[in-house]
Each structure stands twice: as C-alpha cells, then as structure tokens.
Design a protein around this motif. Structure first.
Motif, PDB file in Angstrom:
ATOM      1  N   GLY A 234       2.380   9.833  13.285  1.00 40.69           N
ATOM      2  CA  GLY A 234       0.781   9.978  12.736  1.00 40.69           C
ATOM      3  C   GLY A 234       0.255   8.803  12.602  1.00 40.69           C
ATOM      4  O   GLY A 234       0.400   7.764  12.854  1.00 40.69           O
ATOM      5  N   LYS A 235      -0.778   8.978  11.587  1.00 41.63           N
ATOM      6  CA  LYS A 235      -1.927   8.042  11.194  1.00 41.63           C
ATOM      7  C   LYS A 235      -1.592   7.241   9.915  1.00 41.63           C
ATOM      8  O   LYS A 235      -0.892   7.599   9.050  1.00 41.63           O
ATOM      9  N   CYS A 236      -1.674   5.987  10.160  1.00 42.84           N
ATOM     10  CA  CYS A 236      -1.465   5.017   9.378  1.00 42.84           C
ATOM     11  C   CYS A 236      -1.768   5.382   8.011  1.00 42.84           C
ATOM     12  O   CYS A 236      -0.997   5.268   6.886  1.00 42.84           O
ATOM     13  N   ARG A 237      -2.737   6.030   7.756  1.00 44.55           N
ATOM     14  CA  ARG A 237      -3.453   6.092   6.319  1.00 44.55           C
ATOM     15  C   ARG A 237      -2.811   7.112   5.642  1.00 44.55           C
ATOM     16  O   ARG A 237      -2.907   7.214   4.254  1.00 44.55           O
TER      17      ARG A 237
ATOM     18  N   ASP B 289     -11.897   9.281   8.204  1.00 40.76           N
ATOM     19  CA  ASP B 289     -11.558   7.627   8.457  1.00 40.76           C
ATOM     20  C   ASP B 289     -12.603   6.766   8.489  1.00 40.76           C
ATOM     21  O   ASP B 289     -12.688   5.738   7.960  1.00 40.76           O
TER      22      ASP B 289
ATOM     23  N   SER C  31      -7.870   5.926  11.783  1.00 40.29           N
ATOM     24  CA  SER C  31      -6.932   5.176  11.189  1.00 40.29           C
ATOM     25  C   SER C  31      -5.805   4.941  12.408  1.00 40.29           C
ATOM     26  O   SER C  31      -5.331   5.972  12.869  1.00 40.29           O
ATOM     27  N   SER C  32      -5.340   4.002  12.816  1.00 43.74           N
ATOM     28  CA  SER C  32      -4.536   3.636  13.943  1.00 43.74           C
ATOM     29  C   SER C  32      -3.185   4.508  13.779  1.00 43.74           C
ATOM     30  O   SER C  32      -2.906   4.794  12.680  1.00 43.74           O
ATOM     31  N   SER C  33      -2.530   4.951  14.970  1.00 43.53           N
ATOM     32  CA  SER C  33      -1.486   5.704  14.800  1.00 43.53           C
ATOM     33  C   SER C  33      -0.220   5.075  15.337  1.00 43.53           C
ATOM     34  O   SER C  33      -0.238   4.078  15.717  1.00 43.53           O
ATOM     35  N   VAL C  34       1.020   5.545  14.679  1.00 43.54           N
ATOM     36  CA  VAL C  34       2.295   5.079  14.539  1.00 43.54           C
ATOM     37  C   VAL C  34       2.949   6.080  15.632  1.00 43.54           C
ATOM     38  O   VAL C  34       3.108   7.133  15.209  1.00 43.54           O
ATOM     39  N   GLU C  35       3.584   5.590  16.550  1.00 44.84           N
ATOM     40  CA  GLU C  35       4.328   6.582  17.325  1.00 44.84           C
ATOM     41  C   GLU C  35       5.760   5.767  17.627  1.00 44.84           C
ATOM     42  O   GLU C  35       5.817   4.539  18.005  1.00 44.84           O
TER      43      GLU C  35
END
Lengths: 428, 243
Positions: free
Chosen positions: A176-179, B56, B205-209
């Motif tokens: 998901g998104k960092c925020r 965002d 907002s950048s994503s983490v995968e």
C-alpha cells in the motif's frame, strides 16, 4: 489492457455469465465495471493481466474469502469469482449505493459531514468493521482512503476492496501507500498484519476527525516530496504533529488549518489516544490501540455529545459545571447523566440511548432504545422516552416504583433509577 | 450545521505538476498537431477527476511549446479543475535546447514549484516529431543537474520515424520511456495513456510493495512497467498508415 465493451459476456466459475454494461472506474490493480447478473446489477472488479505477483494464490484467497463470507454487512465482499479469460480474472460484488461517497471526497472537502455525530458514527463504524474482520482471523493489509464509502448524513460506512484481505499470517505481497502504512512496513522490515492494520486504522481515524494527516506538519512541508523523503517522514523518522514532547513537526497555519482548528475541540481522552498511537505506537506494535479500545472511546464521545438549541454540537464534561457552545457561544449548564454500567450518557434533548446502554451483554451501538425529549408546553421539562419494545421499571428517590411501557416517558430528575431489564441506570 | 460544515478546505494536499512539452514546428502541421490538440483536450476532464478525488495531491498543468524559440502557454501551472486547453498552431523549427533551458528555469521552488504545501516530483511529457535544430546538449546537460528533473517521471512520444529517438532517450533516461506513434490514432491513445498514468502515479503517496527481497519502489519504474504493458497492447493495433 483494452477495456471490455458493453455487452461483453464474462463466465463465472459457477457456469453462469455476467454482461458488461459500462466501466465505473479503475485503479492500480484493475478496472471496475457495472455488470448485470441474472438481470440484477453488480460491480465486477477485473484485474489487469500480469499485474498480480502471484495471480493463482491471489485468486484462491478470494475464493476462500467468498466461502467464509463477510465479517459484517459493512463489507462490500467478493460474492462470485469469474473463470480466467484474456489472461486474467475478476470477482463480483454489490454496487455502492448512491448515498455513499468516497472517503477521499470528504478529505478534499468536496463532501462534508452533516454533524459531529455523523463523524463519530463513521469512526465507530470503521472501528467496528475492523474489529469484526480481525475477530474472523483476517487482516486487511492495505488500508487507505480508497477503501471506505461513507454516508455524510448518518456516518454509515461501507468497506470495499476486500480482495487483499488475508487470513492471519498470510500476506499477498500488497503493502500500500506510504501515507497510510505503519513505519515498519514503509521501511520494508515487516509485512502487513493485524498490528500494521491497527496503525493504519489510527491514521484513518485521525484523517476522519481532523481532516489532516497525523505526520504532516512543518517538518514535512519540504518543497519536493521525493520517494526517499516519504520513507523518512512515514518510515524512519516520523513525528506526530501534536506530540506532547516533540514540537518539531507542528501544523502550519495556512497549510494545516483543519488540524489547528479541530484538534482543540476534542476532549482530552481522544487526544491522548492519538498521542499514544503516534507516540509509542509508531515503533511499538503493542502500544497501538485495539479496535475495542477505540470503540469504547468513541462510544464515550458520542454519549457526551449534546446538541445546543442553536444546532451546534458540543462535547460535555461531567466534571465541569458548565460548557460554552462552540456555535453560538452560549453557556450551557452541564446536564444530568444517566449512569449505566460501563457508560455515562449526557441527558439533553435529542440524546439517545442504544442497546449497548440498556443491555449489559450487548455492544450494539446502533439500535436505538431511548431518546431524550422536551415537553412542548414546558420546554424546561425533559424526559427520557422508552423507544424499545420492553417495559422499564423506574424508582423515584423517595422509593416510589412505576412501569415505563414502550412509548412511555421518565421525567429526568436526579436520583431516579431505571431498570431496563438487562441493565440498570441511575440519573446523576 | 456544525464545525465540519464550516471547514474552508480539505486536507493539505501537495501539488503534482504535469508538464506538456509540445513540438509545434512546421513539420507538425496537419494530423500530427491535430491529434495532439484533440487528445489533450479530451483528456482534461479525466485529469480533473483524478485531481478532484485525490487526497494525496492536486494536479496542475503547465504547457511549453517549442518551435523557433519556446513559449510557456500560461504564466503559472493551472489547477486541473480550471485548466482549458488552447489549441496549438504550428510553424518554425525545432528549438528543443531552448525548451530544455526554459524548463530548467521553471523547475525551481521560486518559480513553478512554489506551492506552500509542497509538491511531489513532477511528471514531464515531451512530444516531438523531428531533429532538434539548435544545440540542445547544453540545455539538457543543465536540466540533468536539476533535482526536480532528476526525481520527475519522464516520458517522451516520438511522433513518426523522423523524430530523434536518441535525444528523446537522453531526455527520459531510458529507452522504455520513449514511445513511437506512427499514426494519429496511436498518438491519441499514447497521449491519453501517458497523461493519465503519469498523473495517477505522480500524484500519489508512493507505494510500498513486497517483492520478496528488499522493497525498492520507484514511481519511474512503476511507470515504465505500465508503459511496457501498454506498448505491448498498442503494438497490435498499430495500423499500416503512417505519417
């Protein structure tokens, strides 16, 4: 991938098929279509081919979730799965009713809540949804503003995008998104889980109440938010904007106006819950509030919310003699309270009793059991109406007893005791 | 009536500027500039929606046209909500170097990137059909030192086979981010896809995968991946007709 044309038929695993009517929208993983199935409208989420890391596992997980069923009715849960077609697949779910709006539209102030009660109800509904989800042994994994549809009048909530929901311990590669993500997930140290869900839940609740982000203040108003800075602000060095001991990231007037305006309005116990969530809770999984803790806090908040004659809502403090209305500035005498086990409800016209107040074994915060009303001929005279379908028994301070049948009214006077059948209360 | 009704604005949102750098030299005449004008005009409502429903960031649009010299179409980036596309006309040569220099000047917090709530890195979309007629190298070298440019999502569409692919690759930093449009239909599809995809990725907002090993997401990588999928799809649709 090309989008499906109107009239395209898609086969379900059950052997039936659905017919595409139109595209509703798209996101990172796929496209959502309006479809007809057996002449009834549904939404079909169709994944982009080759986009899922492990499509087979992902599909099996959805099939399993369909079998288990939704934790509560608040979930727009997958109902049927399609066969594979054009290198991909999808699932069928209910359409969102029109009176529900995207949470993101509340955040951008395109839609506004009709009242503080609606906001508090939305918080209760979100918390309760996740409580039931976690109790079923699932974790949500990817909580963000795209997952909630909210009714601005009532605060009813629908939770969507349940395809990432996984059994305890499982992870589908989605983060998901960092925020919205817990710092340990942003940093890649841990996979999403129930614990990281609880962090994201606190972010969501903060966004809901304060229409601001808990970690975005003076420190984060850098000219260019690069991906490495996002990792820093949400991962390695997060600082809560209202951290009592660290003032390096306070909200900035002109940019974070909502945080500045809304934070002081809420009672201390709500502020403390967020201070804990974004203080200790940033690093320590066990310091994060559980859904049950949040539910108790928001129930208390609702019990202590009254509506001033001017229409504005005010949070009362049972310790103080009087409060000032935020809307008209008028001084309001602190009202009497109904003290039941676990709760204390402010008795002011329009205040309501719910099943969780009248039944000690219930935590149902939706079913109304009573309401405070005002005499038409004498507005200074208030009563508590029995809106349930069982008889209450009241005892006056001088020991007289009386039945209060459904529809009947108890006058609000200090010292009156009410037996609701499954719980007892006293007006104090 | 209540405090939530009275909120003047939503959550503090960053800004993501989408830059269109459009070649309007004489060779773009006819169906090339026609397709560009139509495609961008058509995509504006969708960009507006992406911005509108995005907690965002908000999207702003800036347009630089270049021919004999270069010119910003609007003095500042305009919010997608209020943006209207002015149809471009053509004439002159291809002063790409001038365009790079002017872009470099505006990629500064004192210029276009001055939003008080801060910005996400921009998305820069270059379209050209020919060879630069000026010494573009100096302008590009300067641009490459600009931190906004370094962090930006960069993409280029070569319109027809006469476009200088090497220059475009040099601009984007990789060959995957350069698409080639051989007919108006393909060009329109590319403009639509690139504008929407770059705006969506850039404004979030950048994503983490988790890929199993360490997570190292990058908006540009994510974008390149989507472009490759798109390119594989559109390749089959490419009709015989060329410019």
């Amino acid at each position: 991938m090309n989008t499906f044309e109107k009239g395209t038929k898609i086969k379900l695993e059950s052997g039936d098929s659905v017919e595409v009517v139109k595209k509703l929208g798209d996101g990172g993983q796929g496209i959502v279509y309006f479809v007809n199935y057996k002449k009834k409208p549904y939404a079909l989420k169709w994944y982009y081919p080759n986009k899922l890391k492990n499509a087979q596992q992902f599909k099996e997980n959805i099939v399993n979730n369909i079998k288990q069923g939704p934790p509560t009715e608040a979930f727009i849960w997958p109902q049927m799965i399609t066969k594979n077609q054009d290198d991909s697949f999808g699932y069928l779910m209910d359409l969102r009713p029109v009176e529900y709006e995207d949470f993101s539209r509340f955040l951008t102030a395109k839609v506004k809540f009709s009242s503080v009660s609606a906001v508090v109800n939305a918080a209760l509904n979100i918390v309760n949804g996740f409580r039931e989800l976690h109790r079923c042994g699932y974790s949500y994994q990817d909580i963000n503003d795209g997952n909630f549809f909210i009714n601005s009048e009532s605060g009813e909530v629908l939770i969507c995008d349940n395809d990432n929901v996984a059994q305890y311990g499982d992870n589908l590669g989605i983060a998901g998104k960092c925020r919205y993500m817990a710092p340990e997930v942003v940093l890649g140290e841990k996979h999403p889980s129930v614990h990281t869900d609880r962090y994201s839940l606190a972010v969501t609740l903060f966004l809901l109440l304060f229409v601001s982000h808990p970690l975005e203040g003076s420190r984060t108003t850098c000219p260019c938010m690069t991906e490495s800075l996002e990792k820093k602000f949400y991962g390695s060095e997060p600082v809560f904007i209202f951290d009592p001991e660290n003032d390096t990231n306070r909200p900035v007037r002109g940019i974070h106006n909502n945080a500045i305006k809304l934070w002081p309005i809420y009672p201390r116990y709500i502020q403390e819950a967020f201070e804990k969530s974004f203080g200790e809770g940033l690093k320590k999984e066990n310091a994060r509030l559980t859904e049950t803790q949040w539910q108790k806090l928001f129930l208390r908040l609702r019990d202590e919310t009254i509506t001033c004659g001017c229409g504005s809502e005010v949070f009362v403090d049972s310790e103080a003699d009087a409060i000032q209305c935020m809307g008209c500035g008028k001084t309001i005498q602190t009202p009497l309270f109904l003290k039941v086990k676990n709760n204390q409800v402010a008795l002011y016209p329009k205040s309501k009793l719910y099943k969780c107040h009248t039944n000690i074994d219930s935590d149902d915060f939706k079913e109304e059991m009573g309401e405070v009303i005002q005499s038409k001929s004498n507005p200074g005279l208030w009563g508590l109406r029995n809106s349930s379908n069982t008889t209450w028994y009241m005892t006056t301070p001088d020991g007289k007893q009386k039945d209060v049948r459904p529809g009947g009214v108890v006058q609000i006077l200090r010292g009156i005791m009410i037996d609701f059948g499954k719980n007892r209360g006293e007006i104090i | 009536m209540g405090i939530y009704d009275e909120l003047c604005g939503g959550i503090a949102r960053r800004t993501m500027v989408l830059f269109f750098l459009v070649d309007t030299s004489g060779s773009m005449a006819g169906s090339k500039i026609g397709a560009v004008n139509e495609a961008i005009n058509d995509i504006v409502p969708e960009l507006r929606d992406i911005s509108d429903n995005n907690a965002d960031a908000q999207i702003k649009i800036a347009v630089l046209e270049f021919n004999s010299g270069a010119e910003w179409l609007y003095p500042n980036p305009i919010e997608a909500e209020n943006f209207e596309w002015d149809y471009l006309d053509v004439g002159g040569v291809t002063d790409l170097g001038t365009a790079f220099t002017m872009l470099d000047e505006k990629l500064s917090r004192n210029e276009f990137m001055s939003d008080v709530a801060g910005s996400f890195a921009p998305a820069i979309f270059l379209m050209s059909d020919g060879q630069p007629t000026d010494h573009y190298e100096k302008g590009l070298a300067k641009l490459k030192e600009n931190n906004w440019y370094k962090n930006a999502i960069k993409v280029a569409v070569a319109i027809g086979d006469d476009a200088d692919q090497d220059v475009l690759k040099d601009f984007t930093g990789n060959s995957e981010s350069v698409l080639t449009a051989r007919n108006p239909e393909a060009l329109k599809k590319m403009i639509t896809f690139v504008s929407v995809t770059a705006s969506k990725i850039g404004s979030q907002s950048s994503s983490v995968e988790f890929s199993g090993k360490s997570s190292a997401p990058s908006k540009q990588d994510d974008f390149v991946e989507q472009i490759q999928d798109f390119n594989a799809d559109i390749f089959d649709d490419d009709a015989e007709i060329e410019w």
